[in-house]
Design an enzyme around this catalytic site. Structure first.
Site, mmCIF file in Angstrom:
data_model
loop_
_atom_site.group_PDB
_atom_site.id
_atom_site.type_symbol
_atom_site.label_atom_id
_atom_site.label_comp_id
_atom_site.label_asym_id
_atom_site.label_seq_id
_atom_site.Cartn_x
_atom_site.Cartn_y
_atom_site.Cartn_z
ATOM 1 N N GLY A 340 0.802 -1.227 0.000
ATOM 2 C CA GLY A 340 0.000 0.000 0.000
ATOM 3 C C GLY A 340 0.827 1.264 0.000
ATOM 4 O O GLY A 340 0.693 2.105 -0.876
ATOM 5 N N ASP A 341 1.684 1.418 1.004
ATOM 6 C CA ASP A 341 2.558 2.601 1.067
ATOM 7 C C ASP A 341 4.010 2.180 1.232
ATOM 8 O O ASP A 341 4.810 2.883 1.859
ATOM 9 C CB ASP A 341 2.127 3.531 2.202
ATOM 10 C CG ASP A 341 2.157 2.848 3.569
ATOM 11 O OD1 ASP A 341 2.429 1.618 3.604
ATOM 12 O OD2 ASP A 341 1.919 3.529 4.589
ATOM 13 N N GLU A 342 4.352 1.034 0.676
ATOM 14 C CA GLU A 342 5.708 0.504 0.781
ATOM 15 C C GLU A 342 6.379 0.444 -0.588
ATOM 16 O O GLU A 342 5.768 0.004 -1.578
ATOM 17 C CB GLU A 342 5.679 -0.898 1.405
ATOM 18 C CG GLU A 342 5.191 -0.902 2.853
ATOM 19 C CD GLU A 342 5.169 -2.304 3.431
ATOM 20 O OE1 GLU A 342 5.224 -3.274 2.648
ATOM 21 O OE2 GLU A 342 5.089 -2.430 4.663
#
Length: 424
Positions: A340-342
């Site tokens: 997701g936000d990696e």
């Protein structure tokens, strides 16, 4: 019963007529004076007595009733075959060819009739089959092109017209080379294929389905599949090409490949493609004895943007980060979105750890730059973990685990910073 003409023809002549394979009859212009055994059998009679007093015109099919008005003398003068139909004793219809000859030396006419019913039936069957095959060829989605041994087009079906944009009249007589770009290796034949190795090799290659570049009427190029089959007609050689426009299939394949290897939001490589590139980097590292680094990045403050401003704003933030990170690395390096936000950055051929630290600091700075939203600017931060090959792992999984652990160590500080993995 009259079985011979009044002139009593020579027995040898009559014997010859008896052995003829076609219907033979003799008459002076009226009733039949003589008919051979084949003729009796053809008309469905057992003996000549059964046709006593009959004219040959008595056996005409009603459709040919007008033919009875033509005299034998006129027919003999024509000296040509006449096609018509006869009705037998059991009302069978025969398709026949008739020839009338005048025999002045015995003062009569000889009528020869050949039964072509089976030939007509076979021709109709063949034509019906040809029409059926033509119907199939004209309705299939694949283009079908027949070419001669010079590579000139002899026929095309509607699908081929649609694929290339030419009408059949525009293609027939033209060489197959007109349907491919000028630089394409399509020298089908400039001589008979068996006399030209280069050209025959090309044909043999197309014996199985091959991908080629085609050219439409307007000059547009497209990807097509083509298979050529060789046909021998006596001494003549021809080929049938099956053509399929695979532009759409290629588009879908590329779309599937993109979905399988690239992130849909940022278009960066995804976890699958990163894994492949990481494996290749390990192989190159072993061959060249150089190091590479893996940077595992987890964004800070992303969730509030996504939750408060909506998913569109979240996607905008991800796109911003992706662009910023790509600006910090070389084209030969890889920036991937793995969650997701990696994100993960693969830096190949790094000389020393200090050079990796410089890139890490630059990445953190670029990620922290403000992003403009309608509600005002927002800034992100990031926690980053760094693993080096081979110090922090020999395999892909070992490196990912080392970088991930280092990232969590950085995250625990609560600041935007990086940590380097502990040597295993």
């Amino acid at each position: 019963m009259v079985v011979t003409i009044n002139t009593d023809p020579d027995k040898a002549f009559e014997s010859i007529l008896d052995r003829m394979n076609n219907l033979i009859c003799l008459c002076k212009g009226g009733p039949i004076d003589y008919i051979n055994p084949v003729g009796l059998k053809m008309l469905g009679y057992k003996g000549s007595a059964e046709i006593a007093g009959k004219n040959i015109t008595d056996f005409l099919h009603p459709d040919y009733s007008d033919f009875a008005e033509i005299t034998l003398h006129e027919l003999a003068a024509e000296q040509s075959l006449v096609s018509l139909k006869l009705i037998t004793a059991v009302n069978n219809v025969l398709d026949v060819e008739m020839w009338v000859s005048e025999l002045p030396h015995i003062n009569c006419f000889m009528i020869e009739v050949r039964d072509i019913t089976s030939h007509i039936r076979a021709a109709k069957t063949l034509r019906s089959r040809e029409q059926w095959l033509e119907g199939v060829i004209n309705t299939v989605a694949d283009g079908i092109i027949s070419i001669d041994d010079q590579g000139d087009i002899r026929s095309v079906n509607p699908a081929a017209e649609q694929i290339f944009g030419f009408s059949s009249s525009e293609m027939i007589g033209k060489n197959l080379r007109t349907l491919v770009p000028e630089d394409a290796p399509v020298e089908v034949v400039a001589a008979k294929p068996w006399q030209n190795k280069e050209q025959s090799d090309w044909v043999r290659e197309l014996d199985t389905l091959q991908e080629l570049t085609g050219r439409r009427k307007g000059g547009d190029e497209f990807v097509m599949e083509m298979a050529v089959r060789e046909l021998q007609h006596g001494e003549q050689m021809s080929f049938t090409g099956i053509v399929r426009d695979i532009t759409e299939r290629k588009r879908i394949e590329e779309q599937i490949r993109t979905m399988a290897h690239f992130d849909s939001v940022t278009t960066l490589p995804n976890r699958n493609l990163l894994a492949d590139r990481l494996e290749e980097a390990i192989k190159r590292s072993h061959r060249g004895h150089h190091k590479f680094a893996l940077l595992y990045v987890d964004l800070n403050k992303f969730k509030p943007i996504n939750d408060e401003l909506g998913h569109d704003a979240g996607d905008k933030a991800l796109l911003f980060v992706a662009g910023q990170m790509k600006d910090c690395v070389r084209e030969t390096d890889t920036v991937a979105r793995v969650g997701g936000d990696e994100f993960v950055v693969l830096l190949e051929n790094v000389p020393v750890l200090d050079s990796v630290k410089q890139v890490a600091e630059k990445l953190l700075g670029k990620i922290a730059e403000p992003i403009e939203f309608s509600s005002g600017p927002r800034s992100l931060g990031a926690a980053m973990g760094i693993a080096l090959h081979p110090e922090h792992g020999e395999t892909r999984d070992e490196l990912m685990t080392s970088a991930d652990k280092a990232m969590y160590a950085a995250k625990e500080t609560g600041e935007s910073c990086f940590r380097i993995s502990v040597q295993s």
